[in-house]
Scaffold this motif. Structure first.
Motif, PDB file in Angstrom:
ATOM      1  N   GLU A 202       0.827  -1.200   0.000  1.00  0.00           N
ATOM      2  CA  GLU A 202       0.000   0.000   0.000  1.00  0.00           C
ATOM      3  C   GLU A 202       0.867   1.258   0.000  1.00  0.00           C
ATOM      4  O   GLU A 202       0.579   2.221  -0.729  1.00  0.00           O
ATOM      5  CB  GLU A 202      -0.923  -0.008   1.226  1.00  0.00           C
ATOM      6  CG  GLU A 202      -1.900   1.163   1.278  1.00  0.00           C
ATOM      7  CD  GLU A 202      -2.836   1.219   0.080  1.00  0.00           C
ATOM      8  OE1 GLU A 202      -3.304   2.330  -0.244  1.00  0.00           O
ATOM      9  OE2 GLU A 202      -3.097   0.167  -0.548  1.00  0.00           O
ATOM     10  N   ALA A 203       1.941   1.253   0.796  1.00  0.00           N
ATOM     11  CA  ALA A 203       2.834   2.412   0.828  1.00  0.00           C
ATOM     12  C   ALA A 203       3.518   2.611  -0.516  1.00  0.00           C
ATOM     13  O   ALA A 203       3.695   3.748  -0.979  1.00  0.00           O
ATOM     14  CB  ALA A 203       3.875   2.236   1.935  1.00  0.00           C
ATOM     15  N   GLY A 231      -1.072 -17.336   3.282  1.00  0.00           N
ATOM     16  CA  GLY A 231      -1.986 -17.008   2.199  1.00  0.00           C
ATOM     17  C   GLY A 231      -2.289 -15.515   2.176  1.00  0.00           C
ATOM     18  O   GLY A 231      -2.310 -14.839   3.213  1.00  0.00           O
ATOM     19  N   LEU A 232      -2.523 -14.989   1.007  1.00  0.00           N
ATOM     20  CA  LEU A 232      -2.852 -13.574   0.846  1.00  0.00           C
ATOM     21  C   LEU A 232      -4.299 -13.464   0.396  1.00  0.00           C
ATOM     22  O   LEU A 232      -4.791 -14.282  -0.383  1.00  0.00           O
ATOM     23  CB  LEU A 232      -1.928 -12.919  -0.184  1.00  0.00           C
ATOM     24  CG  LEU A 232      -0.435 -12.964   0.158  1.00  0.00           C
ATOM     25  CD1 LEU A 232       0.379 -12.425  -1.005  1.00  0.00           C
ATOM     26  CD2 LEU A 232      -0.140 -12.179   1.428  1.00  0.00           C
ATOM     27  N   GLY A 233      -4.990 -12.447   0.895  1.00  0.00           N
ATOM     28  CA  GLY A 233      -6.396 -12.284   0.586  1.00  0.00           C
ATOM     29  C   GLY A 233      -6.643 -11.963  -0.876  1.00  0.00           C
ATOM     30  O   GLY A 233      -5.753 -11.518  -1.601  1.00  0.00           O
ATOM     31  N   LEU A 234      -7.880 -12.173  -1.298  1.00  0.00           N
ATOM     32  CA  LEU A 234      -8.249 -11.934  -2.686  1.00  0.00           C
ATOM     33  C   LEU A 234      -8.086 -10.468  -3.053  1.00  0.00           C
ATOM     34  O   LEU A 234      -7.601 -10.139  -4.144  1.00  0.00           O
ATOM     35  CB  LEU A 234      -9.698 -12.376  -2.919  1.00  0.00           C
ATOM     36  CG  LEU A 234     -10.247 -12.186  -4.336  1.00  0.00           C
ATOM     37  CD1 LEU A 234      -9.423 -12.967  -5.352  1.00  0.00           C
ATOM     38  CD2 LEU A 234     -11.715 -12.602  -4.400  1.00  0.00           C
ATOM     39  N   ASN A 235      -8.467  -9.571  -2.145  1.00  0.00           N
ATOM     40  CA  ASN A 235      -8.334  -8.139  -2.429  1.00  0.00           C
ATOM     41  C   ASN A 235      -6.871  -7.755  -2.624  1.00  0.00           C
ATOM     42  O   ASN A 235      -6.540  -6.945  -3.495  1.00  0.00           O
ATOM     43  CB  ASN A 235      -8.948  -7.310  -1.299  1.00  0.00           C
ATOM     44  CG  ASN A 235     -10.460  -7.375  -1.294  1.00  0.00           C
ATOM     45  OD1 ASN A 235     -11.080  -7.659  -2.324  1.00  0.00           O
ATOM     46  ND2 ASN A 235     -11.067  -7.122  -0.146  1.00  0.00           N
ATOM     47  N   PHE A 236      -5.994  -8.326  -1.792  1.00  0.00           N
ATOM     48  CA  PHE A 236      -4.574  -8.029  -1.935  1.00  0.00           C
ATOM     49  C   PHE A 236      -4.059  -8.520  -3.281  1.00  0.00           C
ATOM     50  O   PHE A 236      -3.309  -7.819  -3.964  1.00  0.00           O
ATOM     51  CB  PHE A 236      -3.775  -8.679  -0.804  1.00  0.00           C
ATOM     52  CG  PHE A 236      -2.284  -8.483  -0.936  1.00  0.00           C
ATOM     53  CD1 PHE A 236      -1.670  -7.372  -0.391  1.00  0.00           C
ATOM     54  CD2 PHE A 236      -1.498  -9.394  -1.633  1.00  0.00           C
ATOM     55  CE1 PHE A 236      -0.304  -7.172  -0.516  1.00  0.00           C
ATOM     56  CE2 PHE A 236      -0.135  -9.204  -1.769  1.00  0.00           C
ATOM     57  CZ  PHE A 236       0.465  -8.087  -1.206  1.00  0.00           C
ATOM     58  N   ARG A 237      -4.450  -9.733  -3.673  1.00  0.00           N
ATOM     59  CA  ARG A 237      -3.971 -10.274  -4.940  1.00  0.00           C
ATOM     60  C   ARG A 237      -4.452  -9.438  -6.116  1.00  0.00           C
ATOM     61  O   ARG A 237      -3.712  -9.207  -7.079  1.00  0.00           O
ATOM     62  CB  ARG A 237      -4.419 -11.735  -5.096  1.00  0.00           C
ATOM     63  CG  ARG A 237      -3.777 -12.676  -4.083  1.00  0.00           C
ATOM     64  CD  ARG A 237      -3.833 -14.113  -4.559  1.00  0.00           C
ATOM     65  NE  ARG A 237      -5.193 -14.585  -4.720  1.00  0.00           N
ATOM     66  CZ  ARG A 237      -5.901 -15.176  -3.767  1.00  0.00           C
ATOM     67  NH1 ARG A 237      -5.375 -15.340  -2.559  1.00  0.00           N
ATOM     68  NH2 ARG A 237      -7.126 -15.602  -3.989  1.00  0.00           N
ATOM     69  N   ARG A 238      -5.689  -8.981  -6.044  1.00  0.00           N
ATOM     70  CA  ARG A 238      -6.212  -8.133  -7.115  1.00  0.00           C
ATOM     71  C   ARG A 238      -5.462  -6.803  -7.166  1.00  0.00           C
ATOM     72  O   ARG A 238      -5.114  -6.312  -8.252  1.00  0.00           O
ATOM     73  CB  ARG A 238      -7.708  -7.882  -6.889  1.00  0.00           C
ATOM     74  CG  ARG A 238      -8.582  -9.093  -7.196  1.00  0.00           C
ATOM     75  CD  ARG A 238     -10.030  -8.805  -6.859  1.00  0.00           C
ATOM     76  NE  ARG A 238     -10.893  -9.925  -7.219  1.00  0.00           N
ATOM     77  CZ  ARG A 238     -12.193 -10.004  -6.891  1.00  0.00           C
ATOM     78  NH1 ARG A 238     -12.753  -9.001  -6.208  1.00  0.00           N
ATOM     79  NH2 ARG A 238     -12.904 -11.051  -7.253  1.00  0.00           N
TER      80      ARG A 238
END
Length: 340
Positions: A202-203, A231-238
């Motif tokens: 994000e930064a 695991g990484l969330g779907l929002n993060f991957r998008r």
């Protein structure tokens, strides 16, 4: 010879003669970044007779050496890691001069890079090797940008940035970390994000947007925005795919040990797939060029087609049971990787 001693500030980087530079490292040798004999100017066995070998059937046309002789396909591949770093800096500079505001550099050396987890620090001192590689890259990019142009290296955390700033007091670039409240300041010409990790995405996104709005370019070198540990969330991957999708890959060297090949890209050229050339030991042949990165089924198909035995009539033989099993396993691995 340690990597840190090779890239220490002030160490000269000798340009190899053409005959020595004609010896390219196989994927297995390139994985050991400290073992390149060419880096010290030593002769490499197997170089004799390369000038008399008939070039492979697919050549990069229009490139000739000083004698007017057509060069080989793999002459653009780096002789060693330091050659790759210098070429990457040059490609980045060319891209920035051509108006590219978001740039991606991928030096995926197997010794320090894992396809799933990203940067690997298996041995003591590996982290320092990564920082030294970064320093060499940023130093060369800063030199190419010229006087009056400020290049800022942004490290993943404040402790790392402070440690390296104290370690390299004569660095020609400025330091920052993704923990800083303000990353882009007036006068910064280029922001180089060094191995950004998932928590810093994000930064990095916000700073990149601000820098671009103010006419400054951004470079990501060896980003680690995928993690095999958690695991990484779907929002993060998008968000990750959307952000990286806007970047221009200005340089990429990715050895493929499983097929003894390399995926290579240098701005402004196309993506190229090289496989070992059996007629020229230690060299590669160009087998595929494409506008996008070869991966997944497309990569498997090209490699399998190249290694598939030919029939007596010259036609390709039908895929055997082992090849079919390999294809199924590879598909399952890609599916598992897509879940990260």
């Amino acid at each position: 010879m340690s990597l840190s001693s090779c890239v220490a500030r002030g160490a000269p980087t000798a340009r190899l003669p053409r005959k020595l530079r004609d010896v390219r490292l196989a994927a297995g040798k390139f994985s050991k970044i400290g073992d390149a004999a060419a880096a010290s100017g030593e002769s490499v066995p197997g170089d004799a007779g390369t000038d008399s070998v008939i070039p492979p059937k697919l050549e990069i046309l229009g490139r000739v050496n000083a004698d007017g002789e057509l060069v080989h396909d793999d002459d653009e591949l780096p002789d060693n890691l330091f050659d790759a770093v210098g070429t990457a800096a040059g490609a980045t500079f060319d891209a920035i001069q051509n108006g590219s505001m978001g740039n991606l550099v991928e030096l995926r050396i197997p010794e320090l890079w894992d396809p799933i987890s990203g940067n690997v620090m298996a041995e003591a001192g590996d982290q320092l090797k990564v920082w030294e590689i970064t320093r060499e890259y940023v130093e060369q990019l800063s030199e190419k940008m010229g006087a009056g142009e400020t290049v800022k290296a942004v490290f993943p955390d404040a402790g790392c940035a402070a440690l390296l700033k104290a370690r390299w007091p004569e660095a020609s670039f400025s330091f920052a970390s993704t923990n800083d409240r303000v990353l882009w300041t007036e006068g910064d010409s280029v922001l180089v994000f060094v191995a950004p990790d998932p928590p810093s995405l994000e930064a990095v996104r916000k700073a990149s947007k601000i820098a671009n709005e103010n006419g400054s370019a951004v470079v990501l070198i060896n980003p680690r925005l995928a993690s095999g540990d958690a695991g990484l969330g779907l929002n993060f991957r998008r968000m990750r795919e959307e952000f990286l999708g806007k970047m221009t890959v200005v340089y990429c060297i990715q050895p493929l040990p499983w097929c003894n090949g390399n995926i290579f890209k240098k701005f402004p050229g196309l993506w190229r797939l090289y496989l070992t050339d059996e007629t020229r030991p230690g060299r590669f042949k160009l087998v595929k060029e494409s506008a996008s990165r070869l991966a997944g089924d497309d990569l498997d198909d090209v490699v399998m087609k190249e290694f598939r035995p030919k029939g007596t009539d010259g036609e390709e033989a039908e895929a055997g049971p082992l090849e079919k099993v390999f294809g199924v396993v590879a598909s399952l691995q890609r599916f598992a990787n897509s879940l990260k």
